[in-house]
Design a protein around this motif. Structure first.
Motif, mmCIF file in Angstrom:
data_model
loop_
_atom_site.group_PDB
_atom_site.id
_atom_site.type_symbol
_atom_site.label_atom_id
_atom_site.label_comp_id
_atom_site.label_asym_id
_atom_site.label_seq_id
_atom_site.Cartn_x
_atom_site.Cartn_y
_atom_site.Cartn_z
ATOM 1 N N THR A 13 -0.182 9.638 -5.816
ATOM 2 C CA THR A 13 -1.104 8.935 -4.908
ATOM 3 C C THR A 13 -1.196 9.679 -3.582
ATOM 4 O O THR A 13 -0.542 10.701 -3.378
ATOM 5 N N ASN A 14 -1.977 9.120 -2.664
ATOM 6 C CA ASN A 14 -2.030 9.647 -1.295
ATOM 7 C C ASN A 14 -1.584 8.564 -0.314
ATOM 8 O O ASN A 14 -2.057 8.496 0.807
ATOM 9 N N ILE A 15 -0.661 7.721 -0.747
ATOM 10 C CA ILE A 15 -0.212 6.602 0.088
ATOM 11 C C ILE A 15 0.820 7.111 1.092
ATOM 12 O O ILE A 15 1.928 7.476 0.716
ATOM 13 N N GLU A 16 0.403 7.165 2.354
ATOM 14 C CA GLU A 16 1.278 7.752 3.374
ATOM 15 C C GLU A 16 1.603 6.789 4.506
ATOM 16 O O GLU A 16 2.666 6.878 5.095
ATOM 17 N N THR A 17 0.694 5.869 4.799
ATOM 18 C CA THR A 17 0.867 5.033 5.991
ATOM 19 C C THR A 17 1.183 3.591 5.598
ATOM 20 O O THR A 17 1.001 3.189 4.448
ATOM 21 N N ASP A 18 1.626 2.821 6.569
ATOM 22 C CA ASP A 18 1.874 1.401 6.329
ATOM 23 C C ASP A 18 0.574 0.694 5.944
ATOM 24 O O ASP A 18 0.567 -0.240 5.143
ATOM 25 N N ASP A 19 -0.528 1.169 6.530
ATOM 26 C CA ASP A 19 -1.839 0.617 6.220
ATOM 27 C C ASP A 19 -2.191 0.840 4.742
ATOM 28 O O ASP A 19 -2.629 -0.077 4.055
ATOM 29 N N HIS A 20 -1.980 2.072 4.268
ATOM 30 C CA HIS A 20 -2.192 2.374 2.846
ATOM 31 C C HIS A 20 -1.329 1.462 1.985
ATOM 32 O O HIS A 20 -1.774 0.919 0.981
ATOM 33 N N HIS A 21 -0.064 1.318 2.402
ATOM 34 C CA HIS A 21 0.897 0.523 1.640
ATOM 35 C C HIS A 21 0.424 -0.935 1.567
ATOM 36 O O HIS A 21 0.540 -1.587 0.528
ATOM 37 N N HIS A 22 -0.126 -1.420 2.666
ATOM 38 C CA HIS A 22 -0.640 -2.793 2.698
ATOM 39 C C HIS A 22 -1.816 -2.951 1.730
ATOM 40 O O HIS A 22 -1.883 -3.929 0.988
ATOM 41 N N LEU A 24 -2.378 -1.264 -0.902
ATOM 42 C CA LEU A 24 -1.807 -1.195 -2.241
ATOM 43 C C LEU A 24 -1.206 -2.542 -2.643
ATOM 44 O O LEU A 24 -1.409 -3.011 -3.758
ATOM 45 N N SER A 25 -0.479 -3.159 -1.719
ATOM 46 C CA SER A 25 0.164 -4.436 -2.043
ATOM 47 C C SER A 25 -0.852 -5.537 -2.330
ATOM 48 O O SER A 25 -0.596 -6.408 -3.153
ATOM 49 N N THR A 26 -2.038 -5.465 -1.693
ATOM 50 C CA THR A 26 -3.056 -6.482 -1.968
ATOM 51 C C THR A 26 -3.591 -6.351 -3.389
ATOM 52 O O THR A 26 -4.053 -7.325 -3.977
ATOM 53 N N VAL A 27 -3.508 -5.132 -3.947
ATOM 54 C CA VAL A 27 -3.961 -4.891 -5.318
ATOM 55 C C VAL A 27 -2.851 -5.232 -6.319
ATOM 56 O O VAL A 27 -3.088 -5.882 -7.338
ATOM 57 N N LEU A 28 -1.628 -4.767 -6.025
ATOM 58 C CA LEU A 28 -0.551 -4.852 -7.012
ATOM 59 C C LEU A 28 0.212 -6.172 -7.003
ATOM 60 O O LEU A 28 0.595 -6.673 -8.061
ATOM 61 N N ASP A 29 0.451 -6.740 -5.816
ATOM 62 C CA ASP A 29 1.271 -7.954 -5.749
ATOM 63 C C ASP A 29 0.727 -9.122 -6.568
ATOM 64 O O ASP A 29 1.488 -9.793 -7.251
ATOM 65 N N PRO A 30 -0.584 -9.395 -6.515
ATOM 66 C CA PRO A 30 -1.088 -10.558 -7.264
ATOM 67 C C PRO A 30 -1.245 -10.314 -8.766
ATOM 68 O O PRO A 30 -1.538 -11.251 -9.512
ATOM 69 N N HIS A 31 -1.069 -9.077 -9.227
ATOM 70 C CA HIS A 31 -1.349 -8.749 -10.634
ATOM 71 C C HIS A 31 -0.319 -9.402 -11.551
ATOM 72 O O HIS A 31 0.877 -9.192 -11.397
ATOM 73 N N PRO A 32 -0.762 -10.189 -12.530
ATOM 74 C CA PRO A 32 0.180 -10.940 -13.373
ATOM 75 C C PRO A 32 1.062 -10.070 -14.276
ATOM 76 O O PRO A 32 2.143 -10.511 -14.663
ATOM 77 N N LEU A 33 0.630 -8.864 -14.583
ATOM 78 C CA LEU A 33 1.404 -8.029 -15.504
ATOM 79 C C LEU A 33 2.382 -7.090 -14.791
ATOM 80 O O LEU A 33 3.244 -6.493 -15.416
ATOM 81 N N SER A 63 -8.311 0.013 -9.824
ATOM 82 C CA SER A 63 -8.104 -0.945 -8.728
ATOM 83 C C SER A 63 -7.714 -0.251 -7.431
ATOM 84 O O SER A 63 -8.191 -0.604 -6.353
ATOM 85 N N ILE A 64 -6.840 0.754 -7.542
ATOM 86 C CA ILE A 64 -6.372 1.462 -6.352
ATOM 87 C C ILE A 64 -7.510 2.294 -5.746
ATOM 88 O O ILE A 64 -7.672 2.350 -4.532
ATOM 89 N N LYS A 65 -8.330 2.894 -6.615
ATOM 90 C CA LYS A 65 -9.471 3.666 -6.109
ATOM 91 C C LYS A 65 -10.481 2.754 -5.412
ATOM 92 O O LYS A 65 -11.147 3.168 -4.470
ATOM 93 N N GLN A 66 -10.589 1.504 -5.865
ATOM 94 C CA GLN A 66 -11.530 0.560 -5.248
ATOM 95 C C GLN A 66 -11.152 0.242 -3.808
ATOM 96 O O GLN A 66 -12.016 -0.106 -3.017
#
Length: 76
Positions: A13-22, A24-33, A63-66
Motif C-alpha cells: 500500500t501507500n499508507i504513510e500518514t495517520d490520515d491514510h490510516h484513518h 483505511l480503518s473506515t473501510v476495514l473496521d466495519p467489514h464483517p469478514l 474498497s481501499i482504492k475508492q
C-alpha cells in the motif's frame, strides 16, 4: 474444516500518514469478514496484513482504492 480457516491477505500500500490510516480503518473496521488487520508503516511496501474469514482480496483492493489509497496484492 476449511471453512473455519483464517485467510491471511498481504497487500502493498501507500499508507504513510495517520490520515491514510484513518481512511483505511473506515473501510476495514466495519467489514464483517475482517477479523484483524495491521499496516507496517515502517516497511518500504507499507505492508497491510489482513486476517479474514474468506479470501476477499479483490473486494479489499477495490474498497481501499475508492478512498484514494493504493493497494495491490503481494505474492506469497
Amino acid at each position: 474444516n476449511l471453512n473455519n480457516m483464517t485467510h491471511i491477505l498481504i497487500f502493498k500500500t501507500n499508507i504513510e500518514t495517520d490520515d491514510h490510516h484513518h481512511h483505511l480503518s473506515t473501510v476495514l473496521d466495519p467489514h464483517p469478514l475482517i477479523l484483524n488487520w495491521h499496516v507496517d508503516r515502517e516497511d518500504v511496501d507499507k505492508v497491510l496484513r489482513i486476517e479474514s474469514a474468506q479470501n476477499i482480496s479483490h473486494e479489499i483492493i477495490s474498497s481501499i482504492k475508492q478512498v484514494g489509497l493504493h493497494c495491490e496484492e503481494l505474492p506469497d
